[in-house]
Design a protein around this motif. Structure first.
Motif, short mmCIF file in Angstrom:
data_model
loop_
_atom_site.label_atom_id
_atom_site.label_comp_id
_atom_site.label_asym_id
_atom_site.label_seq_id
_atom_site.Cartn_x
_atom_site.Cartn_y
_atom_site.Cartn_z
N VAL A 114 -45.94 59.68 41.81
CA VAL A 114 -46.69 59.23 40.64
C VAL A 114 -47.79 58.28 41.10
O VAL A 114 -47.64 57.55 42.08
CB VAL A 114 -45.79 58.51 39.61
N LYS A 115 -48.91 58.27 40.37
CA LYS A 115 -50.01 57.36 40.67
C LYS A 115 -50.06 56.29 39.59
O LYS A 115 -50.08 56.61 38.40
CB LYS A 115 -51.33 58.13 40.72
N HIS A 121 -56.06 45.81 39.07
CA HIS A 121 -56.94 46.83 38.49
C HIS A 121 -56.12 47.73 37.56
O HIS A 121 -55.48 48.68 38.01
CB HIS A 121 -57.60 47.63 39.62
N TRP A 122 -56.15 47.41 36.26
CA TRP A 122 -55.17 47.99 35.34
C TRP A 122 -55.69 49.17 34.53
O TRP A 122 -54.90 49.92 33.96
CB TRP A 122 -54.69 46.92 34.36
N THR A 123 -56.99 49.36 34.41
CA THR A 123 -57.51 50.35 33.48
C THR A 123 -57.28 51.78 33.99
O THR A 123 -57.02 52.01 35.18
CB THR A 123 -59.01 50.15 33.24
N GLU A 124 -57.41 52.73 33.09
CA GLU A 124 -57.26 54.14 33.46
C GLU A 124 -58.29 54.53 34.52
O GLU A 124 -57.97 55.23 35.50
CB GLU A 124 -57.41 55.03 32.24
N ALA A 125 -59.54 54.09 34.33
CA ALA A 125 -60.59 54.44 35.28
C ALA A 125 -60.30 53.86 36.66
O ALA A 125 -60.47 54.53 37.69
CB ALA A 125 -61.95 53.95 34.77
N GLU A 126 -59.85 52.61 36.69
CA GLU A 126 -59.53 51.97 37.97
C GLU A 126 -58.34 52.64 38.63
O GLU A 126 -58.29 52.78 39.87
CB GLU A 126 -59.26 50.49 37.75
N GLU A 129 -59.42 55.72 40.29
CA GLU A 129 -60.25 55.45 41.47
C GLU A 129 -59.47 54.81 42.60
O GLU A 129 -59.61 55.19 43.77
CB GLU A 129 -61.41 54.54 41.05
N SER A 130 -58.62 53.82 42.27
CA SER A 130 -57.99 53.03 43.33
C SER A 130 -56.50 52.82 43.12
O SER A 130 -55.91 51.91 43.69
CB SER A 130 -58.68 51.66 43.43
N GLY A 131 -55.88 53.67 42.30
CA GLY A 131 -54.46 53.53 42.05
C GLY A 131 -53.61 53.80 43.28
O GLY A 131 -54.07 54.39 44.26
N THR A 132 -52.37 53.38 43.21
CA THR A 132 -51.42 53.58 44.30
C THR A 132 -50.48 54.75 43.98
O THR A 132 -49.95 54.82 42.87
CB THR A 132 -50.58 52.31 44.53
#
Length: 540
Positions: A114-115, A121-126, A129-132
């Motif tokens: 899961v990402k 950086h909490w937003t959907e866009a972030e 882009e940079s999720g784990t």
């Protein structure tokens, strides 16, 4: 990798363990875990909850015994005899041929991925882009990659939940609430509605009555009714449940007139109350708790909106207050729970991940005395069988391994600010579009709901039409005008009681901001049409 032919759980001890003085805090979690030793828990592992608590509780008094309040069903429930042997799985070197546990070799899942957001950086866009990306493998526990894996989580477990996620919620509960008695405990649930149904069965017999706000969560009434339990309504004000009203109801209770014994079970939603949006302040809670002690009540604290406490409403012409400066400031800003002031062990607190993470995962937890938790889990072991293993593994990877306690609090602060924006949008829309001569409202301090009170006695068809007839007329006018709000009468705790208040419940939790505005505008237009008010009137 071949599945294990037996379950082998080895106890491990950290020889560098330290003593934790005082209640558990954000800063002391790591030390407490070190003091407890490495967590090694396989399938259906049973580990004492005291392992996960700070030792400050050892000096506290124990909870009151509630045997005399438990139902016959609860007192006679023996639990699941097969699950009672789970404690022996902790025996070093044990080869188990006992439990009917399917081999993980036949679980058609090798990896769960899961990402999720990477703090801060909490937003959907972030996140895109940079999720784990978090990954759980089938045999991570055996390979030493994690203390929890698919082979463990996807097999049968205990009603109390897996030790891995249970450890996190026990620590979280101590950090946030620090119950003032020694023998409190937690258990995982499949959500607050299920927990409420089980709690009512634990405490009530058919023909009993329980207490609640005069307007309450409709599912609570619909859960109690088939069990033969009715709800006695308690008056409310702008802070929700009235302590004076509660005392009056109980002090004047007439068993013959009511057709039931004096109730001892109180169900309340103290934060962002569903449906009114009201929030009980600290002093109100202490007053209600004192009434509970006076009449020996047991309190069901249903609090899914606890972490949706918002910033103060300052009006449209002022900038919103900034977020809390620290995690500690955020925790101090929260209204103390009933659990945090429960010196008797007379509170069952129901928490949920539904409103802060994902409702479809059906994962929550409750906190009460060990006696009550033991009774609850006996029920779970032969009904729900416990919370979903998939959900427990998913939330463990997110909360324990990725965010940890500090990151989770940061996420909750993010939600606070987001819900503050949403609350401000709906209140602003009410200011702009609703006719004030017939509608009133107060900005909610928490939760998801805005109650819009209607002065129905100014309706051109009153008194020829009753409150309920006018309410239905307005409701259908809203539908015809393209907007949906829920009628206040849907939330009557006691439908047989006369009501003299009309309101509609609007929620601001999901719709886009422009849709919230448009829906309130349509509601205002529907009201004007029903009441015969000119379209250019906003009541100001």
């Amino acid at each position: 990798m071949a599945p294990p032919i037996a379950i082998n759980v080895e106890a491990e001890t950290d020889t560098s363990a330290v003593t934790i003085l005082g209640p558990l805090t954000l800063d002391s979690v790591a030390n407490r875990r070190s003091a407890s030793g490495k967590l090694v828990a396989g399938v259906a592992a049973s580990i004492p909850s005291s392992t996960f608590k700070g030792n400050a509780h050892e000096k506290k008094h124990k909870a009151k015994n509630w045997d005399y309040r438990l139902s016959l069903e609860c007192r006679t429930r023996e639990g699941n005899s097969l699950k009672k042997v789970a404690k022996y799985l902790m025996t070093p070197g044990l080869i188990s041929l006992g439990g009917g546990l399917p081999s993980s070799e036949y679980f058609p899942f090798d990896t769960l991925s899961v990402k999720v957001p990477t703090p801060p950086h909490w937003t959907e866009a972030e996140t895109r882009e940079s999720g784990t990306t978090l990954e759980a493998g089938k045999y991570d526990l055996q390979l030493g990659k994690s203390v929890y894996d698919i082979s463990t989580a996807f097999n049968y477990g205990l009603g109390i939940g897996s030790p891995q996620i249970l450890r996190f919620v026990i620590e979280h509960t101590e950090i946030v609430h620090n119950p003032p008695y020694a023998d409190w405990n937690c258990t995982m649930t499949v959500g607050n509605t299920s927990a409420l149904e089980m709690a009512i069965r634990m405490f009530c017999e058919r023909g009993d009555m329980m207490l609640s706000e005069e307007y309450t969560f409709s599912a609570a009434v619909e859960t109690a009714s088939p069990l033969g339990v009715k709800i006695a309504s308690v008056p409310m004000d702008e802070e929700g449940l009235s302590a004076t009203g509660l005392d009056d109801v109980l002090s004047s209770w007439d068993e013959k007139a009511r057709g039931a014994s004096k109730p001892f079970l109180l169900y309340t939603v103290p934060i962002g109350q569903n449906p009114t949006g009201a929030t009980q302040g600290e002093q109100r809670r202490r007053d209600i708790y004192a009434v509970a002690q006076k009449h020996d009540l047991y309190i069901l604290e249903d609090d899914p909106y606890y972490f949706l406490q918002m910033q103060p409403y300052v009006g449209p012409d002022h900038p919103d207050p900034p977020p809390p400066k620290s995690r500690e400031e955020f925790l101090k800003s929260l209204i103390p729970s009933y659990l945090s002031m429960d010196v008797d062990g007379r509170v069952m607190r129901m928490d949920s991940f539904s409103k802060v993470l994902a409702p479809g995962c059906r994962l929550g937890w409750l906190t009460a005395s060990e006696q009550i938790i033991e009774r609850y889990t006996k029920h779970a072991d032969i009904s729900t069988q416990g919370a979903s293993g998939l959900s427990q593994l998913l939330f463990f990877k997110l909360l324990d391994e990725h965010w940890d306690h500090g990151g989770f609090l940061d996420w909750l602060v993010h939600l606070r600010m987001e819900y503050t924006k949403r609350r401000n949008v709906i209140v602003g829309a009410c200011d702009r579009y609703l006719p004030r001569e017939i509608v009133s409202w107060a900005p909610p301090a928490a939760g998801m709901f805005q109650a819009l009170h209607i002065d129905y006695k100014k309706h051109r068809s009153y008194p020829a039409k009753s409150l309920l007839e006018l309410e239905d007329e307005i409701f259908m006018a809203c539908i015809a005008n393209g907007t949906l709000l829920i009628k206040g009468s849907c939330f009557y705790a006691d439908p047989t009681t006369q009501h003299d208040t009309m309101f509609f419940r609007a929620t601001f939790c999901a719709a886009p901001f422009d849709k919230i505005e448009e829906a309130i505008k349509r509601f205002g237009d529907a009201l004007r049409g029903s009441f015969g008010i000119s379209n250019d009137s906003n009541g100001v």
